[in-house]
Design a protein around this motif. Sequence first.
Motif, short mmCIF file in Angstrom:
data_model
loop_
_atom_site.label_atom_id
_atom_site.label_comp_id
_atom_site.label_asym_id
_atom_site.label_seq_id
_atom_site.Cartn_x
_atom_site.Cartn_y
_atom_site.Cartn_z
N GLN A 7 56.39 37.94 28.30
CA GLN A 7 55.16 38.62 28.70
C GLN A 7 54.87 38.41 30.18
O GLN A 7 54.97 37.29 30.69
N LYS A 8 54.51 39.50 30.84
CA LYS A 8 54.10 39.39 32.24
C LYS A 8 52.74 38.70 32.31
O LYS A 8 51.90 38.87 31.43
N ARG A 9 52.55 37.94 33.36
CA ARG A 9 51.29 37.23 33.55
C ARG A 9 50.61 37.70 34.82
O ARG A 9 51.24 37.87 35.85
N TYR A 10 49.29 37.90 34.71
CA TYR A 10 48.48 38.33 35.84
C TYR A 10 47.28 37.41 35.95
O TYR A 10 46.85 36.79 34.98
N ASP A 11 46.73 37.37 37.15
CA ASP A 11 45.45 36.68 37.31
C ASP A 11 44.33 37.50 36.65
O ASP A 11 43.48 36.95 35.95
N LEU A 12 44.35 38.81 36.91
CA LEU A 12 43.31 39.70 36.39
C LEU A 12 43.93 40.91 35.71
O LEU A 12 44.88 41.51 36.25
N VAL A 13 43.38 41.29 34.58
CA VAL A 13 43.60 42.63 34.03
C VAL A 13 42.26 43.34 34.11
O VAL A 13 41.24 42.84 33.61
N VAL A 14 42.25 44.48 34.78
CA VAL A 14 41.04 45.29 34.94
C VAL A 14 41.16 46.51 34.04
O VAL A 14 42.13 47.26 34.12
N VAL A 15 40.18 46.70 33.18
CA VAL A 15 40.15 47.83 32.28
C VAL A 15 39.17 48.87 32.82
O VAL A 15 37.97 48.60 32.92
N GLY A 16 39.68 50.03 33.19
CA GLY A 16 38.83 51.10 33.70
C GLY A 16 39.24 51.55 35.08
O GLY A 16 39.22 50.76 36.02
N GLY A 17 39.62 52.82 35.20
CA GLY A 17 40.07 53.37 36.47
C GLY A 17 39.06 54.27 37.13
O GLY A 17 39.41 55.30 37.73
N GLY A 18 37.79 53.90 37.04
CA GLY A 18 36.75 54.57 37.81
C GLY A 18 36.53 53.83 39.12
O GLY A 18 37.31 52.98 39.53
N ILE A 19 35.41 54.13 39.78
CA ILE A 19 35.19 53.54 41.10
C ILE A 19 34.99 52.02 41.02
O ILE A 19 35.47 51.28 41.89
N ASN A 20 34.33 51.52 39.99
CA ASN A 20 34.12 50.07 39.91
C ASN A 20 35.42 49.34 39.59
O ASN A 20 35.72 48.30 40.18
N GLY A 21 36.20 49.87 38.67
CA GLY A 21 37.46 49.23 38.32
C GLY A 21 38.45 49.23 39.48
O GLY A 21 39.05 48.18 39.79
N THR A 22 38.63 50.36 40.13
CA THR A 22 39.57 50.42 41.25
C THR A 22 39.06 49.60 42.43
O THR A 22 39.84 48.99 43.15
N GLY A 23 37.74 49.58 42.63
CA GLY A 23 37.17 48.78 43.71
C GLY A 23 37.41 47.30 43.50
O GLY A 23 37.78 46.57 44.44
N ILE A 24 37.22 46.82 42.27
CA ILE A 24 37.45 45.41 41.97
C ILE A 24 38.94 45.07 42.06
O ILE A 24 39.32 44.05 42.63
N ALA A 25 39.79 45.95 41.52
CA ALA A 25 41.23 45.71 41.59
C ALA A 25 41.70 45.64 43.05
O ALA A 25 42.53 44.79 43.41
N ASN A 26 41.17 46.51 43.88
CA ASN A 26 41.55 46.54 45.30
C ASN A 26 41.12 45.25 46.00
O ASN A 26 41.91 44.61 46.69
N ASP A 27 39.87 44.88 45.81
CA ASP A 27 39.35 43.66 46.44
C ASP A 27 40.15 42.45 45.99
O ASP A 27 40.56 41.60 46.80
N ALA A 28 40.39 42.34 44.68
CA ALA A 28 41.10 41.18 44.14
C ALA A 28 42.53 41.10 44.64
O ALA A 28 43.02 40.02 45.02
N ALA A 29 43.22 42.23 44.67
CA ALA A 29 44.61 42.24 45.13
C ALA A 29 44.68 41.84 46.60
O ALA A 29 45.60 41.12 47.01
N GLY A 30 43.71 42.29 47.40
CA GLY A 30 43.69 41.93 48.81
C GLY A 30 43.36 40.47 49.07
O GLY A 30 43.60 39.97 50.18
N ARG A 31 42.85 39.78 48.07
CA ARG A 31 42.56 38.34 48.20
C ARG A 31 43.70 37.47 47.65
O ARG A 31 43.56 36.26 47.56
N GLY A 32 44.80 38.13 47.26
CA GLY A 32 45.96 37.38 46.83
C GLY A 32 46.14 37.22 45.34
O GLY A 32 47.07 36.53 44.90
N LEU A 33 45.27 37.84 44.52
CA LEU A 33 45.42 37.74 43.07
C LEU A 33 46.43 38.76 42.57
O LEU A 33 46.57 39.84 43.14
N SER A 34 47.12 38.40 41.49
CA SER A 34 47.98 39.38 40.81
C SER A 34 47.10 40.17 39.85
O SER A 34 46.36 39.60 39.05
#
Length: 510
Positions: A7-34
């Motif tokens: 199984q692949k492991r991630y720091d975060l799984v974000v459910v939802g590809g609207g503005i809040n989900g993509t915004g959180i995924a973008n911010d988190a990825a830019g801070r070094g989280l998988s």
Amino acid sequence: MAGDAEQKRYDLVVVGGGINGTGIANDAAGRGLSVLLCEQADLASATSSSSSKLIHGGLRYLEHREFRLVREALREREVMLRKAPHIVWPLRFILPHQPHLRPGWMIRTGLFIYDHLSRRDSLPNAKRLTFDANGPLVPEIRRGYEYSDCWVDDARLVVLNALQAQEKGADIRVRTRCIDAKEVEDEWEVTLENRLSGQREAVRAKALVNASGPWVESFVKGNAKRASRYGIRMIQGSHLIVSRLNDDERAYILQNQDGRIVFVLPYQRHYSLIGTTDRRYEGDPSQVGISEEETDYLLEVLNSHFVKKLSRDDVMATYSGVRPLCDDESESPSAMTRDYTLDLDRSGAPMLSVFGGKITTYRKLAEAAMHKLEPLFDSLGAAWTADATLPGGDIESRAAFASRLEREFPFLDSDQRDRFASSYGTLCLAFIQGRESQAALGYAFGSGLTQAEVDYLVGHEWARTSEDILTRRTKLGLFFNDAQRQALDHYLKGHPDLAGQPLSVQAGES
């Protein structure tokens, strides 16, 4: 399904590809989280593409004393003008004054607060107006006000955040549903299903972000099998599209007898966008559609202000969406807060659920989400999105970039140049660089959409269907006839990246 060891492991799984989900995924990825983001349909396929397409402080929210929300939104308006000058631009609003609805002193006070609640770098102050008999408004309306806010291409804002998240290392899975989330050894085991192939995969995550919009409460109770500490009220908002009502590029904000307001916005050069309504919605969020009562309501408000009278026959298109507002027990949908609530449940494996929010403040919401999640991760990077240009936004202005396109690609027509500058910015260079003629862009589907652009959208922006391309990626749907749509559908069915795949699915389908 892969075994636990694989199984692949991630720091975060974000459910939802609207503005809040993509915004959180973008911010988190830019801070070094998988990060893995999954969206059950297309990006921005629900609430985030059904807005009034405004970056605004929310002038009417001042009446409900939501000063913190308005101040934050006004600050973000300036941030977004810098971050995304290709898809966000200033818009002047005309507010006709009818003294029996709101007295002049109240409007002047509200506009003064609106102008000074937060710093403005470029937008001009509000001012009074006097209307003459040659304008589009009925002669009984003699005076009004003009103030500043901004326009945004809402669906492209979502796509650009997903693109930037991917650039930062995030795994973006579109048309992939989270069908189960269970706790295993203080982590989440999330089962994902590709809704096109039916293939399933289980991944592990340290934390789960539930940014599923109208499905946020049902996800907590159903998928994650926990009690939801907050509820939502689904509020339907509907819009009409008609032929352009005014011949300039200003918008109107109309006051109605019931205390609500209706926007009339310049849209796609030839049209006016009219909305929105506020009504409770109880059904499936994926099946929302405008009602006859909403159509009549919007037309009534419009006809009480404009000389040109419209009927249902003048409506060229409509769209509706569901806003998942945090239930604050307000009796009126209009009075319900547009602020957001973030609930971090640490009763077991951490799950952050997003209730409410608005497009204007999505970036601040994402920062607040990362602040909540920060104790879970060592060496989390610093906040970074305020000063980071979104993909394609490295331009001086839309006008300046359109002029550059005219110099470097003289074969593009003026509509193409303007659309590329205001939808893609420099991203369009990916599919026009090295081309020397319209013919070199490949098959022309209509209204300036060519094979080269379609191939780019399929290969780089997760587009799969004509609906993805015409409604959310390009906004060209109003200009396409049935034969042109069919030609685009036929091309996509045979596309080398899509050939043999089943038809797309819609949000909310099981």
